[in-house]
Design a protein around this motif. Structure first.
Motif, PDB file in Angstrom:
ATOM      1  N   ILE A 151      37.950 -18.806   9.718  1.00  0.00           N
ATOM      2  CA  ILE A 151      38.609 -19.142  10.981  1.00  0.00           C
ATOM      3  C   ILE A 151      37.626 -19.819  11.928  1.00  0.00           C
ATOM      4  N   ASP A 152      36.410 -19.283  12.001  1.00  0.00           N
ATOM      5  CA  ASP A 152      35.422 -19.840  12.922  1.00  0.00           C
ATOM      6  C   ASP A 152      34.955 -21.223  12.482  1.00  0.00           C
ATOM      7  N   ASP A 153      34.793 -21.416  11.185  1.00  0.00           N
ATOM      8  CA  ASP A 153      34.378 -22.728  10.687  1.00  0.00           C
ATOM      9  C   ASP A 153      35.463 -23.778  10.886  1.00  0.00           C
ATOM     10  N   THR A 154      36.711 -23.373  10.723  1.00  0.00           N
ATOM     11  CA  THR A 154      37.825 -24.320  10.781  1.00  0.00           C
ATOM     12  C   THR A 154      38.216 -24.660  12.213  1.00  0.00           C
ATOM     13  N   TRP A 155      38.167 -23.648  13.080  1.00  0.00           N
ATOM     14  CA  TRP A 155      38.531 -23.844  14.485  1.00  0.00           C
ATOM     15  C   TRP A 155      37.380 -23.337  15.358  1.00  0.00           C
ATOM     16  N   ASN A 156      36.272 -24.038  15.314  1.00  0.00           N
ATOM     17  CA  ASN A 156      35.052 -23.551  15.957  1.00  0.00           C
ATOM     18  C   ASN A 156      35.119 -23.578  17.475  1.00  0.00           C
ATOM     19  N   GLN A 157      35.797 -24.529  18.041  1.00  0.00           N
ATOM     20  CA  GLN A 157      35.866 -24.664  19.499  1.00  0.00           C
ATOM     21  C   GLN A 157      37.255 -24.302  19.993  1.00  0.00           C
ATOM     22  N   PRO A 158      37.389 -23.849  21.241  1.00  0.00           N
ATOM     23  CA  PRO A 158      36.334 -23.755  22.268  1.00  0.00           C
ATOM     24  C   PRO A 158      35.602 -22.414  22.297  1.00  0.00           C
ATOM     25  N   HIS A 159      35.895 -21.532  21.365  1.00  0.00           N
ATOM     26  CA  HIS A 159      35.295 -20.196  21.402  1.00  0.00           C
ATOM     27  C   HIS A 159      34.691 -19.875  20.038  1.00  0.00           C
ATOM     28  N   PRO A 160      33.457 -20.326  19.770  1.00  0.00           N
ATOM     29  CA  PRO A 160      32.818 -19.973  18.498  1.00  0.00           C
ATOM     30  C   PRO A 160      32.548 -18.482  18.417  1.00  0.00           C
ATOM     31  N   LEU A 161      32.747 -17.918  17.251  1.00  0.00           N
ATOM     32  CA  LEU A 161      32.530 -16.482  17.059  1.00  0.00           C
ATOM     33  C   LEU A 161      31.113 -16.178  16.593  1.00  0.00           C
ATOM     34  N   LEU A 162      30.605 -16.980  15.673  1.00  0.00           N
ATOM     35  CA  LEU A 162      29.258 -16.780  15.159  1.00  0.00           C
ATOM     36  C   LEU A 162      28.240 -17.571  15.977  1.00  0.00           C
ATOM     37  N   PRO A 163      27.018 -17.068  16.127  1.00  0.00           N
ATOM     38  CA  PRO A 163      25.989 -17.822  16.832  1.00  0.00           C
ATOM     39  C   PRO A 163      25.675 -19.128  16.107  1.00  0.00           C
ATOM     40  N   HIS A 164      25.212 -20.111  16.854  1.00  0.00           N
ATOM     41  CA  HIS A 164      24.826 -21.388  16.245  1.00  0.00           C
ATOM     42  C   HIS A 164      23.488 -21.273  15.530  1.00  0.00           C
ATOM     43  N   ASP A 165      22.586 -20.494  16.099  1.00  0.00           N
ATOM     44  CA  ASP A 165      21.253 -20.326  15.525  1.00  0.00           C
ATOM     45  C   ASP A 165      21.342 -19.646  14.154  1.00  0.00           C
ATOM     46  N   PRO A 166      20.739 -20.223  13.106  1.00  0.00           N
ATOM     47  CA  PRO A 166      20.851 -19.660  11.756  1.00  0.00           C
ATOM     48  C   PRO A 166      20.342 -18.227  11.648  1.00  0.00           C
ATOM     49  N   TYR A 167      19.257 -17.919  12.347  1.00  0.00           N
ATOM     50  CA  TYR A 167      18.719 -16.565  12.276  1.00  0.00           C
ATOM     51  C   TYR A 167      19.674 -15.564  12.915  1.00  0.00           C
ATOM     52  N   GLN A 168      20.162 -15.882  14.110  1.00  0.00           N
ATOM     53  CA  GLN A 168      21.096 -14.993  14.793  1.00  0.00           C
ATOM     54  C   GLN A 168      22.396 -14.842  14.004  1.00  0.00           C
ATOM     55  N   LYS A 169      22.769 -15.907  13.336  1.00  0.00           N
ATOM     56  CA  LYS A 169      23.962 -15.846  12.483  1.00  0.00           C
ATOM     57  C   LYS A 169      23.735 -14.878  11.321  1.00  0.00           C
ATOM     58  N   ALA A 170      22.555 -14.948  10.721  1.00  0.00           N
ATOM     59  CA  ALA A 170      22.226 -14.049   9.620  1.00  0.00           C
ATOM     60  C   ALA A 170      22.194 -12.598  10.092  1.00  0.00           C
ATOM     61  N   ILE A 171      21.665 -12.364  11.290  1.00  0.00           N
ATOM     62  CA  ILE A 171      21.605 -11.007  11.839  1.00  0.00           C
ATOM     63  C   ILE A 171      23.009 -10.451  12.057  1.00  0.00           C
ATOM     64  N   ALA A 172      23.902 -11.281  12.592  1.00  0.00           N
ATOM     65  CA  ALA A 172      25.284 -10.845  12.815  1.00  0.00           C
ATOM     66  C   ALA A 172      25.950 -10.474  11.492  1.00  0.00           C
ATOM     67  N   ARG A 173      25.711 -11.276  10.462  1.00  0.00           N
ATOM     68  CA  ARG A 173      26.289 -10.980   9.149  1.00  0.00           C
ATOM     69  C   ARG A 173      25.712  -9.683   8.575  1.00  0.00           C
ATOM     70  N   PHE A 174      24.412  -9.478   8.776  1.00  0.00           N
ATOM     71  CA  PHE A 174      23.774  -8.264   8.281  1.00  0.00           C
ATOM     72  C   PHE A 174      24.431  -7.024   8.871  1.00  0.00           C
ATOM     73  N   TRP A 175      24.608  -7.005  10.203  1.00  0.00           N
ATOM     74  CA  TRP A 175      25.153  -5.813  10.850  1.00  0.00           C
ATOM     75  C   TRP A 175      26.642  -5.641  10.568  1.00  0.00           C
TER      76      TRP A 175
END
Length: 231
Positions: A77-101
């Motif tokens: 959902i986030d990849d397909t409709w990223n704007q105007p409210h992205p769910l995952l962080p843009h930064d790759p590291y922060q994105k990985a951390i969110a996935r981890f938790w």
């Protein structure tokens, strides 16, 4: 105003916390969809067709193509409709951390909370509470200095852990415990209130009394098993 997507369907049940993730993400994104409610004891041929591997909800059907598993659906959902409210962080590291938790929540936290709910006897419950409390503490540390796990607004990890906004209170009510208190978990307790009461979220929760009845029935076999062992 919600954005119309004629070819967007969500196969779900009324009570599944996993399906609720997709419901919440679609609402936050402002996407319209058709909800197909499934009876898990009598699954439709469509559900079995679209999810032949796990044969369960949720399944998101977009332009005839199925996406399965709730966390994967969130990312789709986030990849397909990223704007105007992205769910995952843009930064790759922060994105990985969110996935981890998010994975920690499914693999460690939720099972430990469930063990508290079904534990019978003081010794078993104390051990279960200790395990769950340790996991809750680790999650709470990710909230330090933030309103939501995603920062100032609801993001991917908030939705992934959003089951706590509804389910913890229901389990507490049934089992007669208080697992997440303001005293023990101030950050997490405040987040639960913010998330559960957020305007985009609060109207989506299933009926409270119906949820209590459902989870009482789910707990009953564990109670009967314990009584049988005692007798």
């Amino acid at each position: 105003m919600a954005e119309s997507h004629e070819n967007l369907k969500l196969f779900r049940t009324w009570s599944s916390p996993y399906a609720m993730r997709a419901v919440q993400a679609l609402k936050i994104k402002g996407l319209e969809y058709d909800a197909v409610f499934e009876d898990i004891n009598n699954k439709s041929t469509s559900l079995l067709q679209y999810n032949p591997v796990h044969r369960k909800v949720p399944v998101l059907l977009h332009n005839g193509r199925p996406v399965c598993e709730s966390l994967i659906i969130l990312e789709y959902i986030d990849d397909t409709w990223n704007q105007p409210h992205p769910l995952l962080p843009h930064d790759p590291y922060q994105k990985a951390i969110a996935r981890f938790w998010a994975k920690f929540g499914d693999d460690k936290l939720l099972p430990s909370v469930w063990r508290v709910f079904v534990a019978q006897g003081e010794e078993q419950r104390e051990a279960a509470v200790a395990e769950a409390a340790g996991n809750l503490k680790l999650v709470e540390e990710q909230l330090k200095g933030k309103e939501f796990f995603g920062g100032e607004r609801i993001g991917y990890l908030d939705i992934a852990l959003g089951w706590m906004g509804n389910l913890v209170g229901i389990l507490d009510e049934i089992a007669g415990i208080q697992l997440v208190t303001g005293e023990a978990f101030p950050e997490l307790s405040a987040w639960i209130d913010r998330f559960a009461g957020h305007p985009a979220i609060k109207e989506l929760w299933p009926p409270h009394d119906r949820m209590v009845d459902k989870f009482k029935a789910m707990r009953e076999p564990h109670v009967k098993k314990s009584q049988h062992l005692v007798n």
